[in-house]
Scaffold this motif. Structure first.
Motif, PDB file in Angstrom:
ATOM      1  N   ASN A  59       0.844  -1.186   0.000  1.00  0.00           N
ATOM      2  CA  ASN A  59       0.000   0.000   0.000  1.00  0.00           C
ATOM      3  C   ASN A  59       0.886   1.246   0.000  1.00  0.00           C
ATOM      4  O   ASN A  59       1.479   1.583   1.014  1.00  0.00           O
ATOM      5  N   THR A  60       0.975   1.928  -1.139  1.00  0.00           N
ATOM      6  CA  THR A  60       1.726   3.177  -1.220  1.00  0.00           C
ATOM      7  C   THR A  60       0.801   4.392  -1.119  1.00  0.00           C
ATOM      8  O   THR A  60       1.244   5.523  -1.324  1.00  0.00           O
ATOM      9  N   CYS A  61      -0.473   4.148  -0.809  1.00  0.00           N
ATOM     10  CA  CYS A  61      -1.433   5.249  -0.635  1.00  0.00           C
ATOM     11  C   CYS A  61      -1.115   5.984   0.668  1.00  0.00           C
ATOM     12  O   CYS A  61      -0.391   5.476   1.524  1.00  0.00           O
ATOM     13  N   LEU A  62      -1.690   7.149   0.829  1.00  0.00           N
ATOM     14  CA  LEU A  62      -1.528   7.922   2.058  1.00  0.00           C
ATOM     15  C   LEU A  62      -2.570   7.537   3.108  1.00  0.00           C
ATOM     16  O   LEU A  62      -2.694   8.195   4.136  1.00  0.00           O
ATOM     17  N   TYR A  63      -3.314   6.474   2.852  1.00  0.00           N
ATOM     18  CA  TYR A  63      -4.385   6.020   3.739  1.00  0.00           C
ATOM     19  C   TYR A  63      -4.432   4.493   3.715  1.00  0.00           C
ATOM     20  O   TYR A  63      -3.870   3.854   2.820  1.00  0.00           O
ATOM     21  N   SER A  64      -5.077   3.902   4.694  1.00  0.00           N
ATOM     22  CA  SER A  64      -5.232   2.448   4.754  1.00  0.00           C
ATOM     23  C   SER A  64      -6.234   1.991   3.697  1.00  0.00           C
ATOM     24  O   SER A  64      -7.160   2.734   3.332  1.00  0.00           O
ATOM     25  N   VAL A  65      -6.036   0.766   3.208  1.00  0.00           N
ATOM     26  CA  VAL A  65      -6.966   0.179   2.247  1.00  0.00           C
ATOM     27  C   VAL A  65      -7.378  -1.203   2.749  1.00  0.00           C
ATOM     28  O   VAL A  65      -6.656  -1.839   3.503  1.00  0.00           O
ATOM     29  N   ARG A  66      -8.567  -1.635   2.334  1.00  0.00           N
ATOM     30  CA  ARG A  66      -9.038  -2.999   2.634  1.00  0.00           C
ATOM     31  C   ARG A  66      -9.182  -3.725   1.308  1.00  0.00           C
ATOM     32  O   ARG A  66      -9.892  -3.264   0.421  1.00  0.00           O
ATOM     33  N   VAL A  67      -8.497  -4.848   1.196  1.00  0.00           N
ATOM     34  CA  VAL A  67      -8.514  -5.618  -0.046  1.00  0.00           C
ATOM     35  C   VAL A  67      -8.681  -7.102   0.257  1.00  0.00           C
ATOM     36  O   VAL A  67      -8.443  -7.549   1.376  1.00  0.00           O
ATOM     37  N   LYS A  68      -9.097  -7.831  -0.758  1.00  0.00           N
ATOM     38  CA  LYS A  68      -9.072  -9.286  -0.696  1.00  0.00           C
ATOM     39  C   LYS A  68      -8.492  -9.787  -2.006  1.00  0.00           C
ATOM     40  O   LYS A  68      -8.608  -9.131  -3.056  1.00  0.00           O
ATOM     41  N   VAL A  69      -7.844 -10.952  -1.949  1.00  0.00           N
ATOM     42  CA  VAL A  69      -7.262 -11.567  -3.131  1.00  0.00           C
ATOM     43  C   VAL A  69      -8.332 -12.443  -3.770  1.00  0.00           C
ATOM     44  O   VAL A  69      -8.917 -13.313  -3.108  1.00  0.00           O
ATOM     45  N   ASP A  80      -8.624  -7.839   4.161  1.00  0.00           N
ATOM     46  CA  ASP A  80      -7.519  -7.521   5.059  1.00  0.00           C
ATOM     47  C   ASP A  80      -7.216  -6.027   4.927  1.00  0.00           C
ATOM     48  O   ASP A  80      -7.257  -5.476   3.828  1.00  0.00           O
ATOM     49  N   THR A  81      -6.927  -5.395   6.042  1.00  0.00           N
ATOM     50  CA  THR A  81      -6.557  -3.984   6.032  1.00  0.00           C
ATOM     51  C   THR A  81      -5.045  -3.867   5.903  1.00  0.00           C
ATOM     52  O   THR A  81      -4.309  -4.529   6.634  1.00  0.00           O
ATOM     53  N   ILE A  82      -4.616  -3.036   4.955  1.00  0.00           N
ATOM     54  CA  ILE A  82      -3.187  -2.770   4.786  1.00  0.00           C
ATOM     55  C   ILE A  82      -2.982  -1.283   5.055  1.00  0.00           C
ATOM     56  O   ILE A  82      -3.521  -0.438   4.346  1.00  0.00           O
ATOM     57  N   ARG A  83      -2.215  -0.987   6.081  1.00  0.00           N
ATOM     58  CA  ARG A  83      -1.961   0.412   6.424  1.00  0.00           C
ATOM     59  C   ARG A  83      -1.018   1.042   5.411  1.00  0.00           C
ATOM     60  O   ARG A  83      -0.261   0.350   4.717  1.00  0.00           O
ATOM     61  N   SER A  84      -1.020   2.334   5.344  1.00  0.00           N
ATOM     62  CA  SER A  84      -0.160   3.088   4.430  1.00  0.00           C
ATOM     63  C   SER A  84       1.304   2.717   4.655  1.00  0.00           C
ATOM     64  O   SER A  84       1.778   2.654   5.785  1.00  0.00           O
ATOM     65  N   GLY A  85       2.004   2.431   3.562  1.00  0.00           N
ATOM     66  CA  GLY A  85       3.416   2.102   3.630  1.00  0.00           C
ATOM     67  C   GLY A  85       3.712   0.660   4.025  1.00  0.00           C
ATOM     68  O   GLY A  85       4.875   0.275   4.116  1.00  0.00           O
ATOM     69  N   ARG A  86       2.693  -0.155   4.229  1.00  0.00           N
ATOM     70  CA  ARG A  86       2.885  -1.542   4.661  1.00  0.00           C
ATOM     71  C   ARG A  86       2.597  -2.511   3.521  1.00  0.00           C
ATOM     72  O   ARG A  86       1.965  -2.169   2.531  1.00  0.00           O
ATOM     73  N   SER A  87       3.045  -3.766   3.707  1.00  0.00           N
ATOM     74  CA  SER A  87       2.814  -4.837   2.744  1.00  0.00           C
ATOM     75  C   SER A  87       2.223  -6.046   3.454  1.00  0.00           C
ATOM     76  O   SER A  87       2.455  -6.251   4.649  1.00  0.00           O
ATOM     77  N   VAL A  88       1.472  -6.826   2.715  1.00  0.00           N
ATOM     78  CA  VAL A  88       0.927  -8.098   3.198  1.00  0.00           C
ATOM     79  C   VAL A  88       1.213  -9.135   2.121  1.00  0.00           C
ATOM     80  O   VAL A  88       1.106  -8.844   0.921  1.00  0.00           O
ATOM     81  N   THR A  89       1.589 -10.358   2.555  1.00  0.00           N
ATOM     82  CA  THR A  89       1.898 -11.431   1.610  1.00  0.00           C
ATOM     83  C   THR A  89       0.935 -12.594   1.818  1.00  0.00           C
ATOM     84  O   THR A  89       0.677 -12.992   2.958  1.00  0.00           O
ATOM     85  N   TRP A  90       0.401 -13.118   0.717  1.00  0.00           N
ATOM     86  CA  TRP A  90      -0.449 -14.295   0.734  1.00  0.00           C
ATOM     87  C   TRP A  90       0.224 -15.382  -0.097  1.00  0.00           C
ATOM     88  O   TRP A  90       0.901 -15.098  -1.085  1.00  0.00           O
ATOM     89  N   THR A  91       0.009 -16.640   0.292  1.00  0.00           N
ATOM     90  CA  THR A  91       0.487 -17.779  -0.498  1.00  0.00           C
ATOM     91  C   THR A  91      -0.654 -18.782  -0.640  1.00  0.00           C
ATOM     92  O   THR A  91      -1.534 -18.869   0.219  1.00  0.00           O
ATOM     93  N   TRP A  92      -0.644 -19.512  -1.731  1.00  0.00           N
ATOM     94  CA  TRP A  92      -1.616 -20.569  -1.972  1.00  0.00           C
ATOM     95  C   TRP A  92      -1.003 -21.558  -2.959  1.00  0.00           C
ATOM     96  O   TRP A  92      -0.061 -21.239  -3.677  1.00  0.00           O
ATOM     97  N   GLY A  93      -1.520 -22.772  -2.941  1.00  0.00           N
ATOM     98  CA  GLY A  93      -1.001 -23.822  -3.811  1.00  0.00           C
ATOM     99  C   GLY A  93      -1.885 -24.055  -5.021  1.00  0.00           C
ATOM    100  O   GLY A  93      -2.948 -23.448  -5.181  1.00  0.00           O
TER     101      GLY A  93
END
Length: 104
Positions: A59-69, A80-93
């Motif tokens: 999330n490079t926005c200046l605000y938090s975002v809520r996304v789903k894969v 999932d909420t991703i705060r500004s400047g943060r990253s979240v990683t998902w894995t699946w098979g």
């Protein structure tokens, strides 16, 4: 001859009725809601080169975002909420396939 005139008139009336029915607007079918798109300031990095796929969303926005894969052949992830400047990683098979992100 009078009989033919009636036949032609009846055929014309049927043709006009058919044209009117064909040109009348049909009832609108319900359109499925498209997933809301995420802002352009949300970046994705997908590694799908192996048996397990890995997606990092930053999330490079200046605000938090809520996304789903959104995945094909598997259940989508929860929002999932991703705060500004943060990253979240998902894995699946396998057989899951990344189909995009949706705004929550």
């Amino acid at each position: 001859m009078f009989g033919k005139a009636i036949s032609i008139t009846a055929a014309s009336a049927l043709a006009v009725a058919g044209l009117l029915a064909w040109s009348a607007p049909a009832a609108a079918a319900p359109v499925p809601q498209a997933a809301a798109s995420v802002p352009g300031c949300v970046e994705t990095d997908l590694d799908d080169s192996g048996f397990t796929d890995e997606l990092t969303v930053t999330n490079t926005c200046l605000y938090s975002v809520r996304v789903k894969v959104v995945l094909a052949y598997m259940s989508d992830t929860p929002c999932d909420t991703i705060r500004s400047g943060r990253s979240v990683t998902w894995t699946w098979g396998y057989p899951g396939r990344f189909d995009g992100l949706a705004d929550c």
